[in-house]
Structures are given as C-alpha cells and as structure tokens.
Design a protein around this motif. Structure first.
Motif, PDB file in Angstrom:
ATOM      1  N   ALA A   1      -2.710  38.734 -14.944  1.00  0.00           N
ATOM      2  CA  ALA A   1      -3.425  38.199 -13.779  1.00  0.00           C
ATOM      3  C   ALA A   1      -2.632  37.076 -13.097  1.00  0.00           C
ATOM      4  O   ALA A   1      -2.369  37.124 -11.888  1.00  0.00           O
ATOM      5  CB  ALA A   1      -4.810  37.707 -14.205  1.00  0.00           C
ATOM      6  N   LEU A   2      -2.267  36.057 -13.863  1.00  0.00           N
ATOM      7  CA  LEU A   2      -1.513  34.944 -13.278  1.00  0.00           C
ATOM      8  C   LEU A   2      -0.162  35.414 -12.749  1.00  0.00           C
ATOM      9  O   LEU A   2       0.259  35.022 -11.650  1.00  0.00           O
ATOM     10  CB  LEU A   2      -1.328  33.848 -14.329  1.00  0.00           C
ATOM     11  N   ARG A   3       0.526  36.258 -13.504  1.00  0.00           N
ATOM     12  CA  ARG A   3       1.834  36.743 -13.053  1.00  0.00           C
ATOM     13  C   ARG A   3       1.713  37.514 -11.732  1.00  0.00           C
ATOM     14  O   ARG A   3       2.570  37.395 -10.853  1.00  0.00           O
ATOM     15  CB  ARG A   3       2.478  37.615 -14.122  1.00  0.00           C
ATOM     16  N   SER A   4       0.668  38.315 -11.586  1.00  0.00           N
ATOM     17  CA  SER A   4       0.480  39.054 -10.334  1.00  0.00           C
ATOM     18  C   SER A   4       0.391  38.109  -9.149  1.00  0.00           C
ATOM     19  O   SER A   4       0.998  38.349  -8.093  1.00  0.00           O
ATOM     20  CB  SER A   4      -0.790  39.910 -10.413  1.00  0.00           C
ATOM     21  N   ILE A   5      -0.351  37.026  -9.320  1.00  0.00           N
ATOM     22  CA  ILE A   5      -0.544  36.085  -8.216  1.00  0.00           C
ATOM     23  C   ILE A   5       0.727  35.292  -7.946  1.00  0.00           C
ATOM     24  O   ILE A   5       1.122  35.105  -6.784  1.00  0.00           O
ATOM     25  CB  ILE A   5      -1.727  35.150  -8.530  1.00  0.00           C
ATOM     26  N   SER A  25       0.532  34.731  -1.836  1.00  0.00           N
ATOM     27  CA  SER A  25       0.971  33.804  -0.795  1.00  0.00           C
ATOM     28  C   SER A  25       1.061  32.400  -1.393  1.00  0.00           C
ATOM     29  O   SER A  25       0.486  32.128  -2.458  1.00  0.00           O
ATOM     30  CB  SER A  25      -0.036  33.801   0.358  1.00  0.00           C
ATOM     31  N   PRO A  26       1.769  31.476  -0.732  1.00  0.00           N
ATOM     32  CA  PRO A  26       1.787  30.093  -1.221  1.00  0.00           C
ATOM     33  C   PRO A  26       0.382  29.515  -1.381  1.00  0.00           C
ATOM     34  O   PRO A  26       0.117  28.751  -2.330  1.00  0.00           O
ATOM     35  CB  PRO A  26       2.592  29.355  -0.141  1.00  0.00           C
ATOM     36  N   GLU A  27      -0.510  29.883  -0.464  1.00  0.00           N
ATOM     37  CA  GLU A  27      -1.885  29.379  -0.544  1.00  0.00           C
ATOM     38  C   GLU A  27      -2.603  29.938  -1.773  1.00  0.00           C
ATOM     39  O   GLU A  27      -3.361  29.222  -2.444  1.00  0.00           O
ATOM     40  CB  GLU A  27      -2.651  29.746   0.727  1.00  0.00           C
ATOM     41  N   GLN A  28      -2.393  31.204  -2.065  1.00  0.00           N
ATOM     42  CA  GLN A  28      -3.021  31.803  -3.250  1.00  0.00           C
ATOM     43  C   GLN A  28      -2.466  31.189  -4.528  1.00  0.00           C
ATOM     44  O   GLN A  28      -3.220  30.901  -5.456  1.00  0.00           O
ATOM     45  CB  GLN A  28      -2.799  33.317  -3.243  1.00  0.00           C
ATOM     46  N   ASP A  60      -7.462  37.276   3.432  1.00  0.00           N
ATOM     47  CA  ASP A  60      -6.575  36.444   2.618  1.00  0.00           C
ATOM     48  C   ASP A  60      -6.727  36.707   1.115  1.00  0.00           C
ATOM     49  O   ASP A  60      -6.092  36.031   0.295  1.00  0.00           O
ATOM     50  CB  ASP A  60      -6.776  34.961   2.922  1.00  0.00           C
ATOM     51  N   ALA A  61      -7.550  37.701   0.736  1.00  0.00           N
ATOM     52  CA  ALA A  61      -7.636  38.111  -0.668  1.00  0.00           C
ATOM     53  C   ALA A  61      -6.513  39.069  -1.028  1.00  0.00           C
ATOM     54  O   ALA A  61      -6.236  39.280  -2.218  1.00  0.00           O
ATOM     55  CB  ALA A  61      -8.989  38.760  -0.955  1.00  0.00           C
ATOM     56  N   ALA A  62      -5.871  39.664  -0.033  1.00  0.00           N
ATOM     57  CA  ALA A  62      -4.771  40.586  -0.302  1.00  0.00           C
ATOM     58  C   ALA A  62      -3.538  39.805  -0.737  1.00  0.00           C
ATOM     59  O   ALA A  62      -3.215  38.757  -0.163  1.00  0.00           O
ATOM     60  CB  ALA A  62      -4.463  41.416   0.943  1.00  0.00           C
ATOM     61  N   LEU A  63      -2.839  40.317  -1.750  1.00  0.00           N
ATOM     62  CA  LEU A  63      -1.576  39.720  -2.188  1.00  0.00           C
ATOM     63  C   LEU A  63      -0.481  40.225  -1.245  1.00  0.00           C
ATOM     64  O   LEU A  63      -0.171  41.424  -1.253  1.00  0.00           O
ATOM     65  CB  LEU A  63      -1.268  40.118  -3.626  1.00  0.00           C
ATOM     66  N   PRO A  64       0.114  39.371  -0.431  1.00  0.00           N
ATOM     67  CA  PRO A  64       1.052  39.855   0.591  1.00  0.00           C
ATOM     68  C   PRO A  64       2.289  40.535   0.034  1.00  0.00           C
ATOM     69  O   PRO A  64       2.890  41.378   0.700  1.00  0.00           O
ATOM     70  CB  PRO A  64       1.414  38.585   1.366  1.00  0.00           C
ATOM     71  N   GLY A  65       2.660  40.206  -1.207  1.00  0.00           N
ATOM     72  CA  GLY A  65       3.829  40.832  -1.797  1.00  0.00           C
ATOM     73  C   GLY A  65       3.537  42.093  -2.569  1.00  0.00           C
ATOM     74  O   GLY A  65       4.455  42.728  -3.114  1.00  0.00           O
TER      75      GLY A  65
END
Length: 414
Positions: free
Chosen positions: A121-125, A130-133, A253-258
């Motif tokens: 979970a943490l690694r995914s984020i 995003s920097p904000e996430q 903004d819940a989507a992980l942009p990468g």
C-alpha cells in the motif's frame, strides 16, 4: 492435612524452550553486511522476542489482528518495509531483507502486516502517487495511524491478475469530477479493517484507455464493503477481505497519476517478491531452531533425540536447505541494492525459498512428534503460515513459468 500427589519421575513433560534465536548463518552469507543493516535486523529481533512471541499464539488461535503490535511497529519504524519516507532514514534492500527474515521468524501474520502496509500500500503511493498524495499518506502510514490495503486479486483473477475486471469510469457527481469504481477483490489484507485501499481497476468508458489504473479509496466510502474472510488455516492473525465495490465514487485526485498501466502494478510486486523469499528464510529458521532445541531437550530411549543418527541427518538436511536459501537471497539482494536485479531472478528466489521452507517445516513438524501440532511449540504455526506465503506474490507454478520463459524464450501463459 492433605498433600499434593507426588509427581512421578518421567511422567510430567518439561516445558520446552524453543524460541531462543540462533543467529543462524552457517556459510557466512551475512558476514559482510553493513553495520546499519545488522542494527536494523537486531532491532526487529528484539521486537519479535519481547513483543511478538509472548502473545502471538493467542492472536493466531483466536484469528484476531494484533493491533497493539501494529501500533508498536509504527512507533519503532518497522512498518515501511524499506520504502523511503521523507524525514526517515533510508533502509537498504539488505537491511529490509534481514528485517523481513526476523519478522517472519517471529510470525507470518505480523510479517504480512508489514508487507501489506509498507511493501504494497505505502509503496504504491510513494512510487506512483502525486506529491500531494505522498504528503497526505506516507508519514501517517509509516506511523501506523493510517492502515492501508492493496486490492489487486479478484475472485476469478489470481495468477492472471493482468486480466482483472474491476472497472473505473470517469464521472462528475454534484459538480465534482471523479471516478466510479465497480467490481470485486479477494484476499485483500487489511481490506476490511483499514482506512484506505489502493484499488487497481481498468479505466473504461468513452474516454477510457482500458488500461489498469490505481486509486486510493477510503474504506468508509459509500458502496465499499469489505468482509473478513473466515475459516482460514493460515495467517490467522491478519484479516484478509472480500471487497465489493458498488458504484464507489472517488474524486479525481484519488487516482495515482503514475499508475496508468499494469506495468505500475508489476513494479510494486517486483519490489516485494524478493522480500517474500526472505520471509520464507525466516519461517524456515524458526522451524529449524525449534527442531534443534527440541532434539536437545527431548529424552527418548534414555538419551536426547539429538544423539540419534537419524535426527542428526535430518537437522543437517534442514541446515543445508536453509544455507542455500540464505546464500541465494543474500546475493540477489546485493543485486537489488546495486539496481541490477531482474524480475526473473526475484521469481527464482521466491520459487526456491518457499519450496525450501516447506521442506524444512515438514521435517521439523515430524521431528516434534505429537508435540509438533501444538501452537506453544511454535512449528505448527509456521508450518501453516508457509502455505500462504508459498502462494501469494506469485504461486510456485507462476514463478516457475516466469523463469521458464527466461530460459527458453517462449511464454507458456501470456
């Protein structure tokens, strides 16, 4: 005045001490690790000895999550699974591998908690957010204040997870742009008792690309239902969930942009596969330690089991297997720290080490006889938990086929 009945010599069984750490490293596989890696390993070992082993049998038997231990892991900075978080010391792959070995030597559920929270979970984020996430979630997750899940596997898509059918569709609700998620996930650690879930879903619709994207979904979002899977015979002290996503709306903004293709998912899994191999080494060491200690303390036919030729041969076989596992993970972890580890090498490590751990656990279980099925004698819990790690992060068959594709140049599954 009545007196207690006398205890007959040889009738009352002793209390066997089977949990003393052995610092097993017969071939010196870890002799040259950096001091900071060794320090990290010993910190985890102290946590296991002082906090985990005295209580974990009860949690495992009751199928309860040891949330108090999770809190302690956050306080000791043991929840990151090597993921870099700003303001916290960097942890090498070697240091985290040794830590995973020690955590699994204590308990598979506790090690899996770390793997789910930090490794997935943490690694995914951190990798794809995003920097904000990252700013919002990374530090609270490292402290254990926000518990995360990683939802990839589906009821009908395990090994072929690339074919997942959970969908995300762009939609605007009440003037807010976002996504609507529908589908089901299964075997999701912390998916029913955490705070957020990283959900992997296929972006569909008129403006969808049909690729797999990642989304951070609050577990209290309307339409999200996480039901704890009961009746497990393995990893009983962590809850896995069957998740149903029924028109779950999340803002844009819940989507992980990468995370815009399955390659992003695979990158997270690649980073954790070697850690699972280390976990297998830890389980095997726990079984070996218990078998050696039991053989020295258990008296049969007038002498310790350890004095029997058959027992010594079995202990040697176990040590041989563990030593091969240690040498393999140590070398491949050096490659990981150098940035040259391949996915096929990580699969070979996972394939080899979980097979080896199964073999060691089977021998240890047999050596303890009837006492081998008692939780208090340690081996039975590891025996059961190894069955779970043998399957997750790629089954034996799938990892074999990944390596087989590399050997032959032909893909037999995709």
């Amino acid at each position: 005045m009545s007196r207690p009945a006398p205890v007959m010599p040889g009738v009352t069984a002793p209390d066997y001490d089977l949990t003393t750490p052995s610092d097993l490293d017969y071939a010196g596989a870890f002799a040259d690790v950096a001091p900071e890696a060794r320090e990290h390993q010993l910190a985890v070992r102290a946590f296991v000895q002082d906090e985990v082993l005295p209580v974990i049998d009860g949690y495992w038997e009751r199928a309860e999550v040891p949330f108090d231990l999770v809190k302690k892991m956050g306080e000791l900075d043991l929840l990151r699974d090597g993921v870099d978080v700003a303001g916290r010391p960097a942890v090498s792959f070697m240091a985290e591998g040794l830590a995973s070995m020690e955590m699994s030597r204590g308990d598979g559920s506790v090690a899996t908690i770390c793997g789910v929270q930090g490794g997935l979970a943490l690694r995914s984020i951190v990798m794809h957010g995003s920097p904000e996430q990252v700013e919002r979630y990374a530090e609270p997750m490292a402290r254990g204040e926000i518990l995360g899940a990683f939802a990839l596997t589906e009821p009908t898509h395990g090994s072929d997870s690339v074919s997942l059918e959970t969908t995300a569709r762009r939609e605007t609700r009440d003037g807010v742009e976002g996504y609507v998620l529908n589908g089901e996930k299964k075997w999701i650690g912390f998916g029913s008792c955490g705070d957020i879930t990283v959900v992997w879903a296929r972006l569909v619709g008129e403006d969808g690309d049909n690729q797999v994207h990642g989304f951070v979904v609050p577990q209290d979002a309307p339409g999200y239902t996480g039901t704890t899977i009961e009746g497990k015979a393995s990893l009983r002290a962590i809850w896995q969930a069957h998740i149903v996503l029924d028109d779950v709306f999340v803002p844009a903004d819940a989507a992980l942009p990468g995370a815009t293709s399955f390659k992003a998912t695979a990158a997270v899994l690649f980073a954790t596969r070697l850690t699972v191999a280390w976990s297998a080494v830890g389980h095997a060491i726990a079984c070996y330690e218990s078998a050696v200690a039991y053989a020295k303390q258990r008296i049969q036919f007038g002498k310790p089991l350890a004095a029997q030729q058959m027992v010594q041969e079995r202990l040697t076989r176990m040590l041989s297997t563990i030593t091969q596992m240690q040498l393999l993970v140590a070398r491949l972890t050096e490659l990981a720290d150098a940035g040259t580890l391949t996915g096929e090498q990580a699969s070979l490590a996972k394939y080899t080490c979980t097979r080896g751990a199964r073999e060691v656990a089977q021998i240890a279980r047999d050596m303890l006889g009837g006492n081998g099925i008692l939780l208090g004698n340690r081996v039975a819990r590891h025996f059961a938990d190894i069955e779970a790690i043998h399957t997750y992060e790629g089954t034996e068959s799938m990892n074999a086929l990944i390596v087989g594709r590399d050997i032959t140049g032909f893909s037999s599954f995709a």
